[in-house]
Design a protein around this motif. Structure first.
Motif, PDB file in Angstrom:
ATOM      1  N   LEU A  19       0.806  -1.225   0.000  1.00 14.35           N
ATOM      2  CA  LEU A  19       0.000   0.000   0.000  1.00 14.35           C
ATOM      3  C   LEU A  19       0.839   1.276   0.000  1.00 14.35           C
ATOM      4  N   ASP A  20       2.149   1.130   0.188  1.00 10.97           N
ATOM      5  CA  ASP A  20       3.049   2.281   0.320  1.00 10.97           C
ATOM      6  C   ASP A  20       2.667   3.123   1.539  1.00 10.97           C
ATOM      7  N   PHE A  21       2.247   2.438   2.622  1.00 15.05           N
ATOM      8  CA  PHE A  21       1.930   3.103   3.881  1.00 15.05           C
ATOM      9  C   PHE A  21       3.159   3.070   4.788  1.00 15.05           C
ATOM     10  N   ASP A  22       3.182   3.954   5.785  1.00 15.03           N
ATOM     11  CA  ASP A  22       4.275   3.993   6.759  1.00 15.03           C
ATOM     12  C   ASP A  22       3.768   3.551   8.130  1.00 15.03           C
ATOM     13  N   PRO A  23       4.451   2.617   8.779  1.00 15.87           N
ATOM     14  CA  PRO A  23       4.052   2.239  10.133  1.00 15.87           C
ATOM     15  C   PRO A  23       4.303   3.392  11.101  1.00 15.87           C
ATOM     16  N   ALA A  24       3.409   3.549  12.074  1.00 17.44           N
ATOM     17  CA  ALA A  24       3.569   4.591  13.082  1.00 17.44           C
ATOM     18  C   ALA A  24       4.828   4.316  13.911  1.00 17.44           C
ATOM     19  N   PRO A  25       5.429   5.355  14.475  1.00 18.89           N
ATOM     20  CA  PRO A  25       6.660   5.164  15.255  1.00 18.89           C
ATOM     21  C   PRO A  25       6.526   4.117  16.351  1.00 18.89           C
ATOM     22  N   GLU A  26       5.380   4.091  17.035  1.00 24.84           N
ATOM     23  CA  GLU A  26       5.220   3.120  18.107  1.00 24.84           C
ATOM     24  C   GLU A  26       5.135   1.689  17.571  1.00 24.84           C
ATOM     25  N   VAL A  27       4.654   1.540  16.330  1.00 27.92           N
ATOM     26  CA  VAL A  27       4.611   0.229  15.688  1.00 27.92           C
ATOM     27  C   VAL A  27       6.026  -0.240  15.359  1.00 27.92           C
ATOM     28  N   VAL A  28       6.835   0.661  14.807  1.00 26.40           N
ATOM     29  CA  VAL A  28       8.224   0.325  14.491  1.00 26.40           C
ATOM     30  C   VAL A  28       8.989  -0.035  15.764  1.00 26.40           C
ATOM     31  N   ALA A  29       8.745   0.735  16.832  1.00 29.40           N
ATOM     32  CA  ALA A  29       9.434   0.472  18.099  1.00 29.40           C
ATOM     33  C   ALA A  29       9.084  -0.910  18.644  1.00 29.40           C
ATOM     34  N   ALA A  30       7.809  -1.267  18.571  1.00 29.05           N
ATOM     35  CA  ALA A  30       7.390  -2.577  19.070  1.00 29.05           C
ATOM     36  C   ALA A  30       7.940  -3.700  18.198  1.00 29.05           C
ATOM     37  N   MET A  31       7.959  -3.505  16.881  1.00 27.46           N
ATOM     38  CA  MET A  31       8.528  -4.516  15.986  1.00 27.46           C
ATOM     39  C   MET A  31       9.998  -4.750  16.317  1.00 27.46           C
ATOM     40  N   THR A  32      10.706  -3.683  16.593  1.00 30.37           N
ATOM     41  CA  THR A  32      12.130  -3.783  16.907  1.00 30.37           C
ATOM     42  C   THR A  32      12.355  -4.504  18.231  1.00 30.37           C
ATOM     43  N   ALA A  33      11.547  -4.140  19.226  1.00 32.11           N
ATOM     44  CA  ALA A  33      11.712  -4.739  20.555  1.00 32.11           C
ATOM     45  C   ALA A  33      11.271  -6.195  20.587  1.00 32.11           C
ATOM     46  N   LEU A  67       6.052  -9.705  -3.933  1.00 35.60           N
ATOM     47  CA  LEU A  67       5.232  -9.537  -5.132  1.00 35.60           C
ATOM     48  C   LEU A  67       4.467  -8.227  -5.151  1.00 35.60           C
ATOM     49  N   ALA A  68       4.651  -7.412  -4.111  1.00 35.33           N
ATOM     50  CA  ALA A  68       3.933  -6.143  -3.990  1.00 35.33           C
ATOM     51  C   ALA A  68       4.538  -5.081  -4.906  1.00 35.33           C
ATOM     52  N   ALA A  69       3.889  -3.921  -4.933  1.00 36.34           N
ATOM     53  CA  ALA A  69       4.343  -2.835  -5.805  1.00 36.34           C
ATOM     54  C   ALA A  69       5.618  -2.176  -5.291  1.00 36.34           C
ATOM     55  N   HIS A  70       5.854  -2.214  -3.975  1.00 39.31           N
ATOM     56  CA  HIS A  70       7.008  -1.524  -3.387  1.00 39.31           C
ATOM     57  C   HIS A  70       7.767  -2.460  -2.441  1.00 39.31           C
ATOM     58  N   PRO A  71       8.297  -3.584  -2.950  1.00 37.38           N
ATOM     59  CA  PRO A  71       8.914  -4.554  -2.046  1.00 37.38           C
ATOM     60  C   PRO A  71      10.114  -4.022  -1.283  1.00 37.38           C
ATOM     61  N   VAL A  72      10.874  -3.131  -1.879  1.00 40.09           N
ATOM     62  CA  VAL A  72      12.063  -2.607  -1.199  1.00 40.09           C
ATOM     63  C   VAL A  72      11.678  -1.879   0.087  1.00 40.09           C
ATOM     64  N   LYS A  73      10.563  -1.186   0.064  1.00 40.73           N
ATOM     65  CA  LYS A  73      10.110  -0.495   1.272  1.00 40.73           C
ATOM     66  C   LYS A  73       9.831  -1.492   2.390  1.00 40.73           C
ATOM     67  N   GLY A  74       9.193  -2.599   2.068  1.00 42.66           N
ATOM     68  CA  GLY A  74       8.912  -3.624   3.070  1.00 42.66           C
ATOM     69  C   GLY A  74      10.173  -4.317   3.547  1.00 42.66           C
TER      70      GLY A  74
END
Length: 478
Positions: free
Chosen positions: A190-204, A226-233
């Motif tokens: 979707l070319d969306f950005d995870p919220a900062p708290e989401v990134v923090a939880a993924m990291t932890a 297979l998505a439109a923006h795989p590098v972002k993911g």
């Protein structure tokens, strides 16, 4: 529908206009005293203007009740997901076939050692939506009344193109760690950005992904690639540490460099090769090509050497990389066919560089085509994508050289049917001519004739017979 823009309202109305199937099934549930809502990705995609014919519903009816309500109405019904509260169906209409999934309101969670979610059923749509992965997937449309349900402000996040969780990220990812990979997948799709708290939880919580089965991880990774923006993911997987557990060869490409040993950033190079390979796709997303592009250099960290003249070498990294590719893909439970295709491309990706200034013999061109086999078109794309130099003159020279190789392949294909190179004599003829029974000697004879074919081109039948007899005369006779 309060809170929706005019365009979004029209989007949902269009969804329901072209999908009378939704109202039909909703009335069956309503008449039986149950509530039915379109939910999750179907609502999100309708609002984004990208809805297909896959429709997801949720209901207070229990799985066995769902089965009774769809039987006699749907054109096909399956219950493979019934243990998780899901019934699948297909409904054929004048607008096409719709694939439908209806799931009982539920909640699911992992314990610390389980690889499978424990399912419990709920009694309200609000309870169901709070257990969804992200707020943009936690919206629903009540049917047939068409009321919009959005208790977690998913519409706001959709407009902001941000990924948040209905509950806290820690709760959400603890319930199902695969949601961390879904965050990367939705970023790619979707070319969306995870919220900062989401990134923090993924990291932890990255290590938590290790309790999820390899099959589920592979499925998410494939959707991401297979998505439109795989590098972002992929960047999100690496930056949060998730890739250390699911695809550790990727972050390992971030090789250290210093002022004395400068060399290309292999990680960034690999992502660029992936993007360039995608640009060469002509028939939609190609998982084999994308995996090969991403993994083609994973043998470099293990083969890196600092030479006495200050250069950095990676001798035989394609061979090492092919072995590493097979190992990783098998651990991710890919099919043997896919493992073979991707690892073969990794192994062959440097072969072109032996072409030099175009001095290959016809024999070498034949071997290139034969070794690539049905992967030749993909190998062309991978090899061209592997040029990421900023030196325009060098890039143009490489492109011209590969153009020359492709032209020679085309010319030889027209003359010799390169796509199916085989000796002039088959196994049965070899056995008849030499008086042999099936066994290793027949295989050796066939291989010898194949080598002659590759080296000298097509042979007449009598010429092949003479060559076979001459070879056989020089073999030790047991």
């Amino acid at each position: 529908m309060p809170g929706l823009t005019e365009a979004q309202t029209l989007g949902l109305q269009e969804l329901l206009r072209v999908s009378p199937v939704a109202d039909e099934i909703a009335r069956r549930f309503q008449d039986a005293g149950h509530r039915l809502s379109l939910v999750g990705g179907s609502v999100r995609d309708a609002l984004l203007g990208r809805l297909g014919n896959d429709l997801d519903f949720t209901t207070d009816a229990r799985p066995q009740q769902i089965l009774k309500l769809v039987k006699g109405w749907a054109d096909a019904v399956w219950d493979v997901g019934i243990a998780f509260g899901t019934v699948g169906a297909r409904k054929d209409t004048s607008e096409g076939s719709f694939l439908i999934e209806i799931t009982t309101y539920r909640s699911e969670a992992y314990d610390r050692s389980s690889r499978k979610p424990e399912v419990s059923y709920g009694d309200s749509i609000e309870q169901d939506l709070v257990r969804r992965d992200f707020t943009v997937n936690a919206m629903a449309v009540d049917l047939p009344c068409r009321g919009f349900v959005d208790p977690h402000r998913g519409l706001d996040d959709l407009e902001a193109r941000v990924l948040r969780t209905p509950a806290t990220p820690e709760e959400s990812f603890s319930d199902d760690p695969l949601r961390m990979m879904r965050a990367a997948r939705f970023a790619a799709q979707l070319d969306f950005d995870p919220a900062p708290e989401v990134v923090a939880a993924m990291t932890a919580m990255a290590e938590r992904i290790t309790i999820v089965s390899a099959e589920r991880v592979q499925a998410e990774l494939n959707k991401l690639l297979l998505a439109a923006h795989p590098v972002k993911g992929l960047r999100l997987l690496v930056d949060t540490g998730l890739a250390d557990h699911v695809l550790p060869e990727l972050p390992a490409l971030r090789l250290e460099s210093d002022e004395h040993h400068r060399h290309k950033d292999v990680y960034e190079h690999s992502l660029t090769v992936l993007e360039q390979a995608i640009a060469l796709e002509t028939e939609g997303p190609d998982l084999v090509l994308r995996l090969a592009a991403l993994l083609h250099d994973i043998g470099k960290p293990r083969t890196r050497r600092f030479e006495s003249d200050g250069r950095v070498s990676f001798h035989h990294h394609e061979v090492v990389g092919a072995k590493m590719t097979r190992k990783r893909m098998r651990e991710l439970k890919y099919s043997n066919e896919l493992v073979g295709e991707v690892s073969r491309l990794v192994e062959l990706h440097l072969r072109f560089h032996g072409y030099g200034g175009g001095e290959w013999t016809d024999s070498a061109v034949r071997r290139y085509v034969t070794d690539a086999g049905p992967l030749l078109t993909r190998l062309h794309k991978l090899t061209r994508s592997d040029c990421t130099t900023r030196n325009k003159r060098k890039a143009a020279a490489l492109a011209r050289t590969y153009d020359s190789l492709e032209e020679r392949i085309t010319a030889l294909q027209e003359q010799e049917e390169l796509d199916a190179i085989r000796p002039a004599l088959d196994g049965n003829e070899i056995m008849q001519l030499l008086g042999l029974r099936p066994g290793p000697a027949v295989g050796r004879a066939y291989k010898h004739l194949l080598e002659l074919r590759l080296e000298h081109g097509p042979m007449e039948h009598e010429e092949a017979v003479a060559a076979l007899r001459a070879w056989w005369a020089g073999q030790p006779q047991d």
